[in-house]
Design a protein around this motif. Sequence first.
Motif, PDB file in Angstrom:
ATOM      1  N   MET A   1       3.934   4.788  -2.979  1.00 47.17           N
ATOM      2  CA  MET A   1       2.969   5.887  -2.886  1.00 47.17           C
ATOM      3  C   MET A   1       3.312   6.760  -1.680  1.00 47.17           C
ATOM      4  O   MET A   1       3.647   6.241  -0.622  1.00 47.17           O
ATOM      5  CB  MET A   1       1.547   5.332  -2.728  1.00 47.17           C
ATOM      6  CG  MET A   1       0.465   6.388  -2.743  1.00 47.17           C
ATOM      7  SD  MET A   1      -1.207   5.688  -2.695  1.00 47.17           S
ATOM      8  CE  MET A   1      -1.365   5.354  -0.934  1.00 47.17           C
ATOM      9  N   ILE A   3       2.111   9.760   1.094  1.00 48.39           N
ATOM     10  CA  ILE A   3       0.934  10.345   1.727  1.00 48.39           C
ATOM     11  C   ILE A   3       1.146  11.849   1.823  1.00 48.39           C
ATOM     12  O   ILE A   3       2.157  12.311   2.371  1.00 48.39           O
ATOM     13  CB  ILE A   3       0.701   9.758   3.132  1.00 48.39           C
ATOM     14  CG1 ILE A   3       0.610   8.232   3.065  1.00 48.39           C
ATOM     15  CG2 ILE A   3      -0.548  10.368   3.764  1.00 48.39           C
ATOM     16  CD1 ILE A   3      -0.528   7.719   2.216  1.00 48.39           C
ATOM     17  N   ILE A 205      -6.311   3.854   2.134  1.00 46.75           N
ATOM     18  CA  ILE A 205      -4.944   4.165   1.708  1.00 46.75           C
ATOM     19  C   ILE A 205      -4.239   2.918   1.198  1.00 46.75           C
ATOM     20  O   ILE A 205      -3.564   2.942   0.163  1.00 46.75           O
ATOM     21  CB  ILE A 205      -4.174   4.809   2.881  1.00 46.75           C
ATOM     22  CG1 ILE A 205      -4.759   6.197   3.170  1.00 46.75           C
ATOM     23  CG2 ILE A 205      -2.683   4.902   2.576  1.00 46.75           C
ATOM     24  CD1 ILE A 205      -4.272   6.819   4.453  1.00 46.75           C
ATOM     25  N   ILE A 206      -4.406   1.814   1.897  1.00 48.25           N
ATOM     26  CA  ILE A 206      -3.788   0.547   1.482  1.00 48.25           C
ATOM     27  C   ILE A 206      -4.329   0.100   0.123  1.00 48.25           C
ATOM     28  O   ILE A 206      -3.589  -0.383  -0.738  1.00 48.25           O
ATOM     29  CB  ILE A 206      -4.015  -0.532   2.555  1.00 48.25           C
ATOM     30  CG1 ILE A 206      -3.216  -0.184   3.823  1.00 48.25           C
ATOM     31  CG2 ILE A 206      -3.627  -1.914   2.038  1.00 48.25           C
ATOM     32  CD1 ILE A 206      -3.524  -1.056   5.013  1.00 48.25           C
ATOM     33  N   ASN A 209      -2.762   2.199  -2.525  1.00 46.21           N
ATOM     34  CA  ASN A 209      -1.349   1.853  -2.660  1.00 46.21           C
ATOM     35  C   ASN A 209      -1.153   0.652  -3.584  1.00 46.21           C
ATOM     36  O   ASN A 209      -0.152   0.559  -4.311  1.00 46.21           O
ATOM     37  CB  ASN A 209      -0.765   1.569  -1.275  1.00 46.21           C
ATOM     38  CG  ASN A 209       0.745   1.439  -1.290  1.00 46.21           C
ATOM     39  OD1 ASN A 209       1.439   2.183  -1.976  1.00 46.21           O
ATOM     40  ND2 ASN A 209       1.260   0.482  -0.537  1.00 46.21           N
ATOM     41  N   LYS A 210      -2.120  -0.246  -3.580  1.00 47.94           N
ATOM     42  CA  LYS A 210      -2.039  -1.440  -4.437  1.00 47.94           C
ATOM     43  C   LYS A 210      -2.168  -1.090  -5.922  1.00 47.94           C
ATOM     44  O   LYS A 210      -1.833  -1.915  -6.788  1.00 47.94           O
ATOM     45  CB  LYS A 210      -3.121  -2.436  -4.036  1.00 47.94           C
ATOM     46  CG  LYS A 210      -2.877  -3.080  -2.677  1.00 47.94           C
ATOM     47  CD  LYS A 210      -4.024  -3.991  -2.282  1.00 47.94           C
ATOM     48  CE  LYS A 210      -3.780  -4.619  -0.909  1.00 47.94           C
ATOM     49  NZ  LYS A 210      -4.927  -5.470  -0.472  1.00 47.94           N
ATOM     50  N   ASN A 212      -0.465   1.213  -7.291  1.00 49.88           N
ATOM     51  CA  ASN A 212       0.858   1.716  -7.691  1.00 49.88           C
ATOM     52  C   ASN A 212       0.802   3.140  -8.246  1.00 49.88           C
ATOM     53  O   ASN A 212       1.485   3.459  -9.231  1.00 49.88           O
ATOM     54  CB  ASN A 212       1.507   0.776  -8.718  1.00 49.88           C
ATOM     55  CG  ASN A 212       1.834  -0.575  -8.129  1.00 49.88           C
ATOM     56  OD1 ASN A 212       2.363  -0.673  -7.031  1.00 49.88           O
ATOM     57  ND2 ASN A 212       1.490  -1.635  -8.855  1.00 49.88           N
ATOM     58  N   CYS A 216      -1.288  10.029  -2.460  1.00 49.67           N
ATOM     59  CA  CYS A 216      -2.645  10.079  -1.922  1.00 49.67           C
ATOM     60  C   CYS A 216      -2.742  11.273  -0.982  1.00 49.67           C
ATOM     61  O   CYS A 216      -1.986  11.372  -0.012  1.00 49.67           O
ATOM     62  CB  CYS A 216      -2.956   8.783  -1.180  1.00 49.67           C
ATOM     63  SG  CYS A 216      -4.489   8.827  -0.248  1.00 49.67           S
ATOM     64  N   SER A 235       2.338   2.907   6.650  1.00 49.92           N
ATOM     65  CA  SER A 235       1.591   1.809   5.999  1.00 49.92           C
ATOM     66  C   SER A 235       1.947   1.636   4.529  1.00 49.92           C
ATOM     67  O   SER A 235       1.673   0.590   3.952  1.00 49.92           O
ATOM     68  CB  SER A 235       0.088   2.052   6.129  1.00 49.92           C
ATOM     69  OG  SER A 235      -0.357   3.075   5.248  1.00 49.92           O
ATOM     70  N   VAL A 236       2.550   2.655   3.926  1.00 51.74           N
ATOM     71  CA  VAL A 236       2.861   2.557   2.494  1.00 51.74           C
ATOM     72  C   VAL A 236       4.360   2.473   2.230  1.00 51.74           C
ATOM     73  O   VAL A 236       4.800   2.541   1.089  1.00 51.74           O
ATOM     74  CB  VAL A 236       2.246   3.746   1.711  1.00 51.74           C
ATOM     75  CG1 VAL A 236       0.739   3.708   1.814  1.00 51.74           C
ATOM     76  CG2 VAL A 236       2.778   5.089   2.220  1.00 51.74           C
ATOM     77  N   LYS A 237       5.134   2.327   3.282  1.00 50.54           N
ATOM     78  CA  LYS A 237       6.591   2.235   3.098  1.00 50.54           C
ATOM     79  C   LYS A 237       6.973   0.860   2.564  1.00 50.54           C
ATOM     80  O   LYS A 237       6.316  -0.133   2.843  1.00 50.54           O
ATOM     81  CB  LYS A 237       7.311   2.489   4.434  1.00 50.54           C
ATOM     82  CG  LYS A 237       7.314   3.962   4.823  1.00 50.54           C
ATOM     83  CD  LYS A 237       8.104   4.187   6.101  1.00 50.54           C
ATOM     84  CE  LYS A 237       8.154   5.663   6.457  1.00 50.54           C
ATOM     85  NZ  LYS A 237       8.873   5.899   7.732  1.00 50.54           N
TER      86      LYS A 237
END
Length: 237
Positions: A1, A3, A205-206, A209-210, A212, A216, A235-237
């Motif tokens: 995802m 950002i 955000i996390i 991200n889950k 998929n 965002c 945080s999404v890398k």
Amino acid sequence: MIIIPAIDIIDGKAVRLYQGNYDKKDSIKGEVLEIAKSFKDAGAELIHLVDLDGAKEGKLVNEDLILNVVKTLNIDVEVGGGIRTFEDIKALIDGGVRRVILGTVAIEDKELLKKAVEEFKEKIAIAIDFKDGFICTKGWINKSKTHYIDLIKEIKELEVTNIIVTDISKDGTLEGPNVDIIKEISEITNIDITSSGGIKNIDNIITLNKLNIYGCIVGKAIYSKDVNLKEAIDSVK
């Protein structure tokens, strides 16, 4: 995802609205170009720009400013707000805009929508902006009789590759995104989904991200310093 930081524009200035209400407007310190540069420096690979004047008036108003951001910073941007003609779509894309977002057109001008997708393919995204389940148009001022699920099913036939989903009741509130609806939509379509509206913190955000999803959009939470953009990207890398 990914950002995607957001800049909403009125009178050439960056602002934030509460639930899309033009009467509840907060000005953001700094020029649009300066803010966009700070986003690029923080590691953003795409910036979300909305011409709110255009959305309200039904025509592009801040086009020169938007294209100047693209040219000066050499960064990918997606643009929405007031884009109602093929000529405007082409002008933005020719000016270097990576993705043009169509909202009102998706409801009111199906032929233009079809033509734009056929011509520009993945450079066209559709805004799924809704309140109480029904799509809102013209700067979110008008509520249509089209349910967001029906619109998603309809555009599926056009080979649209990206939709930007906004629960207007969440936008600018810092109350958290409507995760249930994002999850519902992700289960009925394989179109790339960008979630927009309501982000309060990194935890939101996390959570997204889950699911998929593709992206965002984060706006007010960055300006209020509830979210650090670089930390969010990391945080999404």
